[in-house]
Design a protein around this motif. Structure first.
Motif, short mmCIF file in Angstrom:
data_model
loop_
_atom_site.label_atom_id
_atom_site.label_comp_id
_atom_site.label_asym_id
_atom_site.label_seq_id
_atom_site.Cartn_x
_atom_site.Cartn_y
_atom_site.Cartn_z
N CYS A 66 0.85 -1.66 0.07
CA CYS A 66 -0.14 -0.01 0.26
C CYS A 66 0.60 1.24 0.24
CB CYS A 66 -0.68 0.16 1.05
SG CYS A 66 -1.87 -1.33 1.61
N THR A 67 0.63 2.56 0.84
CA THR A 67 1.53 3.31 0.73
C THR A 67 2.60 3.67 0.95
OG1 THR A 67 0.38 3.71 3.30
CG2 THR A 67 -0.53 4.74 1.84
N GLY A 68 3.19 2.16 1.56
CA GLY A 68 4.41 2.05 2.26
C GLY A 68 5.22 2.01 0.42
N SER A 69 4.80 1.29 -0.79
CA SER A 69 5.87 0.76 -1.03
C SER A 69 7.04 1.32 -1.89
CB SER A 69 4.68 0.56 -2.61
OG SER A 69 5.17 -0.35 -3.62
N GLU A 70 6.29 3.25 -1.81
CA GLU A 70 7.34 3.54 -2.30
C GLU A 70 8.64 3.86 -1.12
OE1 GLU A 70 5.95 7.61 -3.30
OE2 GLU A 70 4.99 7.16 -4.87
#
Length: 293
Positions: A66-70
Motif C-alpha cells: 500500500c502506502t509504504g511501497s515507495e
C-alpha cells in the motif's frame, strides 16, 4: 540476477525463525544473503536476530504494501547500491498482504536486477484450526496469506495431535491446492526447497488494508525486574486479541533481560548475554488497556 524470496505469514507464525534458518544455510552454500525487514510498529525487535555482516534494511511503523511501497523501493534500491549479495530475503509484517507487498519488488527502478522466486507463507497450524475465532478482517488476511503462497509451511505441527495435523494440512490444501505444503516445527526446511521454488501467477486479491484491520502496536517499558511467575500469570489473563508480544523482559535475579516471544498463548524465553533495552512490543486488536503487571 539476485534471487528474491518473500516470507509471509500472520503475526507469530515463525517467519523470523525461518529467516534465521535460511541465513545459516545460504551462507553454508557459499552465497551471500541480504535482508529487508518490515515491522508494523516503530520498534523492530526481530532485526536483532540478523547476524552482523548480513546487509540489512528496515521499514518501520508502516507496511511494505500500500502506502509504504515507495519507502520500500527506496530501501531496496539503497541496499542494491551499497552492497553486493546473491540472495535477498524479505520478511513482511504479519499484517501485510503478500501480493500487495510485491509492488516494491517489481519496481522498474531495479526490476532487471531481481529474480523473484516466490512467496513462502509460514502458517501457524494451531491458529488455523481456531481461525473462526478471529475477527472477520483478521481471518480474511490470514487466509489470503495462505491462498497466495508458492510454498506453505504448516508450522508448529509439534503442538498438534495426529488428527489435528491432518485437519490442518487438508484445510490449507483445499484453500491452495496448487502448491506444496510442508509440515514443520520451528520453521525448519532445507534451503533446497527455496532453490526449486517457482512463483505462480496470482489470482484475485482481496485487499485488507492495515488501517481497516484495527491492528495496533504498543511499546511497554519496564522500570524494574519482574517475577517470572507473576509475568506469565499476566500473560494468561491477556485478551485473545493480543496476537503477538516480543522484546526483552528483565527478570528478578538475572543480570540481563531475557529475549521474549509470545504468540497464541504460548511464551518462549531465551537468555541474553548483553544488556538490551527492557521493553516489549504488543501487537493486537483493542490493546489500549493492556499494561504491564
Amino acid at each position: 540476477m539476485i534471487d528474491v524470496y518473500l516470507f509471509s505469514g500472520f503475526l507469530g507464525s515463525g517467519k523470523t525463525t525461518l529467516l534465521k534458518n535460511m541465513l545459516i544455510q545460504i551462507k553454508d552454500a557459499g552465497l551471500k544473503p541480504a535482508v529487508f525487514m518490515n515491522e508494523l510498529g516503530e520498534l523492530n525487535v526481530d532485526s536483532d536476530e540478523v547476524e552482523d555482516g548480513v546487509p540489512l534494511k528496515e521499514l518501520l511503523d508502516g507496511c511494505i504494501c500500500c502506502t509504504g511501497s515507495e519507502k520500500s523501493e527506496a530501501q531496496i534500491q539503497t541496499l542494491l547500491a551499497e552492497e553486493t549479495f546473491d540472495v535477498l530475503l524479505i520478511e513482511t509484517t504479519g499484517a501485510a498482504h503478500p501480493v500487495e507487498a510485491l509492488d516494491a519488488i517489481f519496481s522498474p527502478l531495479f526490476a532487471e536486477q531481481l529474480n523473484f522466486r516466490g512467496i513462502v507463507t509460514v502458517a501457524d497450524s494451531k491458529r488455523w484450526l481456531d481461525r473462526d475465532r478471529m475477527s472477520p478482517q483478521i481471518r480474511s488476511l490470514f487466509l489470503e496469506q495462505i491462498r497466495h503462497a508458492d510454498l506453505i509451511l504448516a508450522n508448529k505441527m509439534d503442538l498438534l495431535d495426529e488428527k489435528e495435523q491432518g485437519d490442518a494440512v487438508f484445510g490449507m490444501q483445499s484453500l491452495n491446492s496448487k502448491v506444496r505444503i510442508v509440515q514443520t516445527a520451528n520453521s525448519k526446511i532445507p534451503y533446497a526447497l527455496l532453490e526449486n521454488l517457482t512463483a505462480r501467477t496470482k489470482g484475485t486479491v482481496e485487499k485488507a488494508e492495515i488501517s481497516k484491520l484495527n491492528l495496533n502496536t504498543k511499546v511497554l517499558l519496564f522500570s524494574q525486574p519482574v517475577n517470572r511467575e507473576k509475568f506469565e500469570d499476566w500473560l494468561r489473563r491477556l485478551p485473545e486479541t493480543v496476537y503477538r508480544i516480543k522484546g526483552y523482559v528483565p527478570l528478578d535475579g538475572d543480570k540481563y533481560p531475557h529475549a521474549f516471544q509470545y504468540a497464541y498463548g504460548m511464551a518462549q524465553w531465551l537468555p541474553e548475554y548483553m544488556k538490551m533495552q527492557p521493553q516489549i512490543v504488543v501487537i493486537g486488536e483493542g490493546i489500549d488497556g493492556v499494561e504491564l503487571p
